[in-house]
Design an enzyme around this catalytic site. Structure first.
Site, PDB file in Angstrom:
ATOM      1  N   ILE A   1       0.824  -1.227   0.000  1.00  0.00           N
ATOM      2  CA  ILE A   1       0.000   0.000   0.000  1.00  0.00           C
ATOM      3  C   ILE A   1       0.854   1.272   0.000  1.00  0.00           C
ATOM      4  CG2 ILE A   1      -2.099  -1.014   0.992  1.00  0.00           C
ATOM      5  CD1 ILE A   1      -1.191   0.321   3.700  1.00  0.00           C
TER       6      ILE A   1
ATOM      7  N   THR B   1      -7.971   0.580  16.243  1.00  0.00           N
ATOM      8  CA  THR B   1      -7.908  -0.161  17.503  1.00  0.00           C
ATOM      9  C   THR B   1      -8.271   0.734  18.691  1.00  0.00           C
ATOM     10  OG1 THR B   1      -6.271  -1.093  19.046  1.00  0.00           O
ATOM     11  CG2 THR B   1      -5.415   0.354  17.385  1.00  0.00           C
ATOM     12  N   ASP B   2      -8.719   0.112  19.760  1.00  0.00           N
ATOM     13  CA  ASP B   2      -8.980   0.876  20.993  1.00  0.00           C
ATOM     14  C   ASP B   2      -7.667   1.294  21.664  1.00  0.00           C
ATOM     15  OD1 ASP B   2      -8.158  -1.633  21.884  1.00  0.00           O
ATOM     16  OD2 ASP B   2      -9.792  -1.892  23.327  1.00  0.00           O
ATOM     17  N   GLU B   3      -6.530   0.696  21.214  1.00  0.00           N
ATOM     18  CA  GLU B   3      -5.250   0.982  21.876  1.00  0.00           C
ATOM     19  C   GLU B   3      -4.824   2.439  21.673  1.00  0.00           C
ATOM     20  OE1 GLU B   3      -2.377  -2.175  21.572  1.00  0.00           O
ATOM     21  OE2 GLU B   3      -3.930  -3.709  21.477  1.00  0.00           O
TER      22      GLU B   3
ATOM     23  N   TYR C   1       3.118   0.866  17.955  1.00  0.00           N
ATOM     24  CA  TYR C   1       1.973   0.384  17.174  1.00  0.00           C
ATOM     25  C   TYR C   1       0.778   1.316  17.326  1.00  0.00           C
ATOM     26  CZ  TYR C   1      -2.392  -2.194  16.362  1.00  0.00           C
ATOM     27  OH  TYR C   1      -3.658  -2.543  15.961  1.00  0.00           O
TER      28      TYR C   1
ATOM     29  N   ALA D   1       0.618   4.306  18.460  1.00  0.00           N
ATOM     30  CA  ALA D   1       0.897   5.675  17.987  1.00  0.00           C
ATOM     31  C   ALA D   1       0.763   5.745  16.468  1.00  0.00           C
ATOM     32  CB  ALA D   1       2.294   6.097  18.416  1.00  0.00           C
ATOM     33  N   SER D   2       1.206   4.693  15.777  1.00  0.00           N
ATOM     34  CA  SER D   2       1.107   4.716  14.305  1.00  0.00           C
ATOM     35  C   SER D   2      -0.351   4.590  13.876  1.00  0.00           C
ATOM     36  CB  SER D   2       1.965   3.606  13.681  1.00  0.00           C
ATOM     37  OG  SER D   2       1.441   2.335  13.992  1.00  0.00           O
ATOM     38  N   LYS D   3      -1.133   3.820  14.608  1.00  0.00           N
ATOM     39  CA  LYS D   3      -2.569   3.709  14.279  1.00  0.00           C
ATOM     40  C   LYS D   3      -3.272   5.039  14.577  1.00  0.00           C
ATOM     41  CE  LYS D   3      -4.577   0.570  13.005  1.00  0.00           C
ATOM     42  NZ  LYS D   3      -4.818   0.029  11.642  1.00  0.00           N
TER      43      LYS D   3
ATOM     44  N   PRO E   1       7.446  -3.712  27.801  1.00  0.00           N
ATOM     45  CA  PRO E   1       7.667  -2.301  28.173  1.00  0.00           C
ATOM     46  C   PRO E   1       6.450  -1.453  27.787  1.00  0.00           C
ATOM     47  CG  PRO E   1       9.434  -3.134  26.746  1.00  0.00           C
ATOM     48  CD  PRO E   1       8.383  -4.193  26.787  1.00  0.00           C
TER      49      PRO E   1
ATOM     50  N   HIS F   1       3.533  -1.558  28.948  1.00  0.00           N
ATOM     51  CA  HIS F   1       2.333  -2.417  28.890  1.00  0.00           C
ATOM     52  C   HIS F   1       1.112  -1.675  29.454  1.00  0.00           C
ATOM     53  CE1 HIS F   1       1.058  -6.917  29.448  1.00  0.00           C
ATOM     54  NE2 HIS F   1       0.286  -6.261  28.599  1.00  0.00           N
TER      55      HIS F   1
HETATM   56  P1  NAD Z   1      -2.543  -9.124  10.639  1.00  0.00           P
HETATM   57  O1  NAD Z   1      -1.184  -8.743  11.098  1.00  0.00           O
HETATM   58  O2  NAD Z   1      -3.037 -10.498  10.893  1.00  0.00           O
HETATM   59  O3  NAD Z   1      -2.684  -8.870   9.064  1.00  0.00           O
HETATM   60  C1  NAD Z   1      -2.188  -7.724   8.449  1.00  0.00           C
HETATM   61  C2  NAD Z   1      -2.232  -7.937   6.929  1.00  0.00           C
HETATM   62  O4  NAD Z   1      -1.773  -6.729   6.282  1.00  0.00           O
HETATM   63  C3  NAD Z   1      -1.331  -9.060   6.443  1.00  0.00           C
HETATM   64  O5  NAD Z   1      -2.005  -9.842   5.493  1.00  0.00           O
HETATM   65  C4  NAD Z   1      -0.152  -8.330   5.803  1.00  0.00           C
HETATM   66  O6  NAD Z   1       0.478  -9.071   4.757  1.00  0.00           O
HETATM   67  C5  NAD Z   1      -0.835  -7.075   5.286  1.00  0.00           C
HETATM   68  N1  NAD Z   1       0.101  -5.958   5.122  1.00  0.00           N
HETATM   69  C6  NAD Z   1       1.025  -5.511   6.023  1.00  0.00           C
HETATM   70  N2  NAD Z   1       1.725  -4.486   5.501  1.00  0.00           N
HETATM   71  C7  NAD Z   1       1.223  -4.267   4.264  1.00  0.00           C
HETATM   72  C8  NAD Z   1       1.523  -3.328   3.240  1.00  0.00           C
HETATM   73  N3  NAD Z   1       2.498  -2.420   3.384  1.00  0.00           N
HETATM   74  N4  NAD Z   1       0.818  -3.366   2.089  1.00  0.00           N
HETATM   75  C9  NAD Z   1      -0.163  -4.301   1.904  1.00  0.00           C
HETATM   76  N5  NAD Z   1      -0.490  -5.215   2.836  1.00  0.00           N
HETATM   77  C10 NAD Z   1       0.198  -5.200   4.005  1.00  0.00           C
HETATM   78  O7  NAD Z   1      -3.512  -8.038  11.288  1.00  0.00           O
HETATM   79  P2  NAD Z   1      -5.002  -8.203  11.837  1.00  0.00           P
HETATM   80  O8  NAD Z   1      -4.944  -8.694  13.230  1.00  0.00           O
HETATM   81  O9  NAD Z   1      -5.821  -8.916  10.836  1.00  0.00           O
HETATM   82  O10 NAD Z   1      -5.433  -6.660  11.904  1.00  0.00           O
HETATM   83  C11 NAD Z   1      -6.042  -6.034  10.766  1.00  0.00           C
HETATM   84  C12 NAD Z   1      -6.346  -4.579  11.111  1.00  0.00           C
HETATM   85  O11 NAD Z   1      -7.197  -4.512  12.252  1.00  0.00           O
HETATM   86  C13 NAD Z   1      -5.107  -3.748  11.455  1.00  0.00           C
HETATM   87  O12 NAD Z   1      -5.277  -2.468  10.894  1.00  0.00           O
HETATM   88  C14 NAD Z   1      -5.133  -3.667  12.978  1.00  0.00           C
HETATM   89  O13 NAD Z   1      -4.515  -2.487  13.435  1.00  0.00           O
HETATM   90  C15 NAD Z   1      -6.634  -3.661  13.242  1.00  0.00           C
HETATM   91  N6  NAD Z   1      -7.071  -4.196  14.544  1.00  0.00           N
HETATM   92  C16 NAD Z   1      -6.659  -5.443  14.924  1.00  0.00           C
HETATM   93  C17 NAD Z   1      -7.131  -5.956  16.138  1.00  0.00           C
HETATM   94  C18 NAD Z   1      -6.735  -7.344  16.593  1.00  0.00           C
HETATM   95  O14 NAD Z   1      -7.059  -7.733  17.714  1.00  0.00           O
HETATM   96  N7  NAD Z   1      -6.070  -8.159  15.778  1.00  0.00           N
HETATM   97  C19 NAD Z   1      -7.980  -5.197  16.951  1.00  0.00           C
HETATM   98  C20 NAD Z   1      -8.378  -3.916  16.511  1.00  0.00           C
HETATM   99  C21 NAD Z   1      -7.915  -3.445  15.293  1.00  0.00           C
HETATM  100  P1  TYD Z   2      -1.307  -9.642  22.108  1.00  0.00           P
HETATM  101  O1  TYD Z   2      -2.040 -10.872  21.744  1.00  0.00           O
HETATM  102  O2  TYD Z   2       0.112  -9.504  21.714  1.00  0.00           O
HETATM  103  O3  TYD Z   2      -2.191  -8.425  21.544  1.00  0.00           O
HETATM  104  P2  TYD Z   2      -1.819  -6.855  21.512  1.00  0.00           P
HETATM  105  O4  TYD Z   2      -0.970  -6.689  20.309  1.00  0.00           O
HETATM  106  O5  TYD Z   2      -3.127  -6.160  21.361  1.00  0.00           O
HETATM  107  O6  TYD Z   2      -1.151  -6.505  22.756  1.00  0.00           O
HETATM  108  O7  TYD Z   2      -1.352  -9.447  23.688  1.00  0.00           O
HETATM  109  C1  TYD Z   2      -2.560  -9.493  24.415  1.00  0.00           C
HETATM  110  C2  TYD Z   2      -2.217  -9.426  25.883  1.00  0.00           C
HETATM  111  O8  TYD Z   2      -1.546 -10.636  26.264  1.00  0.00           O
HETATM  112  C3  TYD Z   2      -1.264  -8.299  26.259  1.00  0.00           C
HETATM  113  O9  TYD Z   2      -1.630  -7.817  27.554  1.00  0.00           O
HETATM  114  C4  TYD Z   2       0.087  -8.956  26.333  1.00  0.00           C
HETATM  115  C5  TYD Z   2      -0.244 -10.367  26.808  1.00  0.00           C
HETATM  116  N1  TYD Z   2       0.647 -11.439  26.321  1.00  0.00           N
HETATM  117  C6  TYD Z   2       1.202 -12.336  27.241  1.00  0.00           C
HETATM  118  O10 TYD Z   2       0.989 -12.240  28.460  1.00  0.00           O
HETATM  119  N2  TYD Z   2       1.989 -13.351  26.743  1.00  0.00           N
HETATM  120  C7  TYD Z   2       2.273 -13.496  25.424  1.00  0.00           C
HETATM  121  O11 TYD Z   2       3.022 -14.426  25.034  1.00  0.00           O
HETATM  122  C8  TYD Z   2       1.694 -12.557  24.499  1.00  0.00           C
HETATM  123  C9  TYD Z   2       1.964 -12.680  23.026  1.00  0.00           C
HETATM  124  C10 TYD Z   2       0.869 -11.558  24.999  1.00  0.00           C
END
Ligand code: NAD
Ligand code: TYD
Length: 353
Positions: free
Chosen positions: A66, A133-135, A158, A160-162, A291, A293
């Site tokens: 992208i 994200t809610d983060e 992460y 901050a970038s979102k 760090p 957390h």
């Molecule tokens: P993921 O890491 O599983 O998937 C990310 C996808 O984006 C991958 O397929 C990767 O190849 C693709 N990608 C990365 N960089 C790219 C680039 N430069 N160009 C094109 N494609 C690229 O992530 P996810 O968990 O499916 O999260 C998807 C979205 O939802 C993200 O924007 C994340 O911030 C947001 N989100 C995730 C969660 C969660 O719990 N996983 C919660 C809230 C919001």
């Molecule tokens: P994670 O699944 O990495 O999601 P996020 O990227 O949103 O932080 O982590 C979820 C929570 O679990 C977070 O509080 C960190 C904790 N965690 C562990 O305790 N052990 C682990 O091995 C991982 C990956 C996460």
């Protein structure tokens, strides 16, 4: 509003994959999905294998970054893209602590690039839906919930970038009148989640009787949402959400990490008991904390509920059991990721590892 050519970015990742399956089965979506994914370590095109044949003319895959303006422009024109659902991101907090650069490029510059190209097609462009994200809101004390009015206070590279990308999307609505919506969602879990995140990592380690790492005291509280509930919320907002608005999405499932890990142990002890009647809880190992957390996340999704009628359908108990059953039934999926066979497949098909 009829979206004919919807670009889904990051469709080979966890939530994107679930969203594409979800949308192709929706009777109220008859358009075409153009899945644009760079295939980073987290993108797995095998998740969607066979979809081009199963839904002829309704699904295409384009391997692209992208951040690459020229390639994205070409895809926009070739497929007459009229809407975007933007998932593509670097998504793992721990990786953002070790190597933030990719987060800045993809999450900020990549989003900016998509917005700029969408802006140039404003005459036909219907919607830019941004997944966040809610983060971005930072960390809560023991009480309270994040609302859409909570000030942004991201604590990790992460988040901050979102946060930066959310601001850009909002600005493109305010300044250029681009039709946008944003959703800020709590942590997702369910099928196809890359096994570096807490829930799939613990399931896979516990199946193999490996140690289960819990950061710090294990009492950090995240809100959890089953991924299909998230997909339905996104589609609801895309169809009926007010343009320029932000919607919080949550699962009403606040859980301490340690409780989740214990629940996974107990369900697996029931499904695959050890012959010696050992408990997988013995595998729990407290490790060094992350760090910066955050201590607690909790979401108020009243706005989405009141204005568009959405609420989660899955409880954490039922969703977690389903997720464990999916990982048990799809062990080759995770094995291929772990053993590197999947990287080999990427190399053969796309010339990259
Ligand atoms: P993921 O890491 O599983 O998937 C990310 C996808 O984006 C991958 O397929 C990767 O190849 C693709 N990608 C990365 N960089 C790219 C680039 N430069 N160009 C094109 N494609 C690229 O992530 P996810 O968990 O499916 O999260 C998807 C979205 O939802 C993200 O924007 C994340 O911030 C947001 N989100 C995730 C969660 C969660 O719990 N996983 C919660 C809230 C919001
Ligand atoms: P994670 O699944 O990495 O999601 P996020 O990227 O949103 O932080 O982590 C979820 C929570 O679990 C977070 O509080 C960190 C904790 N965690 C562990 O305790 N052990 C682990 O091995 C991982 C990956 C996460």
């Amino acid at each position: 509003m009829t979206m004919k050519n919807l670009m889904v970015t990051g469709g080979c990742g966890f939530i994107g994959t679930n969203f594409i399956y979800h949308l192709l089965e929706k009777p109220d979506f008859r358009g075409r999905i153009i899945n644009v994914d760079k295939l980073t370590y987290a993108g797995n095109p095998e998740n969607l294998a066979g979809l081009e044949e199963k839904y002829p003319g309704r699904y295409v895959f384009q391997k692209a970054d992208i951040c690459g303006a020229d390639t994205i422009k070409t895809i926009f024109s070739k497929y007459e893209v009229d809407a975007i659902c933007h998932f593509a991101a670097e998504s793992h907090v721990d990786r953002s602590i070790k190597r933030p650069e990719d987060f800045i490029f993809t999450n900020i510059i990549g989003t900016f690039n998509l917005l700029e190209i969408a802006k140039t097609h404003k005459d036909r462009f219907l919607l830019f839906h941004h997944i966040s994200t809610d983060e971005v809101y930072g960390s809560l004390g023991p009480e309270g919930l994040f609302t859409e009015e909570t000030p942004y206070r991201p604590n990790s590279p992460y988040s901050a970038s979102k946060a930066a990308s959310d601001h850009l999307v909002r600005a493109y609505h305010e300044t250029f009148g681009l039709p946008t919506t944003i959703s800020n969602c709590s942590n997702n879990y369910g099928p196809y989640q890359f096994p570096e995140k807490l829930i799939p990592l613990v399931i896979m380690n516990a199946v193999e009787w490996k140690s289960l790492p819990v950061y710090g005291d294990g009492k950090n509280v995240w809100d959890w949402l089953y991924v299909t509930d998230h997909c339905e919320a996104i589609w609801t907002i895309m169809q009926s959400g007010e343009r320029g608005q932000t919607y919080n999405i949550g699962g009403a499932s606040e859980m301490e990490n340690i409780i989740i890990v214990e629940m996974i142990c107990d369900i697996l002890d029931e499904l695959i008991p050890s012959p010696e009647r050992r408990s997988r809880r013995d595998l729990i190992t407290y490790v060094q904390d992350r760090p910066g957390h955050d201590r607690r996340y909790a979401i108020d999704f009243t706005k989405l509920n009141r204005s568009l009628g959405w609420r989660p359908q899955e409880s954490f108990q039922t969703g977690l059991r389903k997720t464990i059953q999916w990982y048990l039934a799809n062990r080759t999926w995770s094995e291929r990721i772990k053993t590197g066979e999947y990287q080999q497949w990427l190399q053969e098909h796309y010339g990259q590892a």
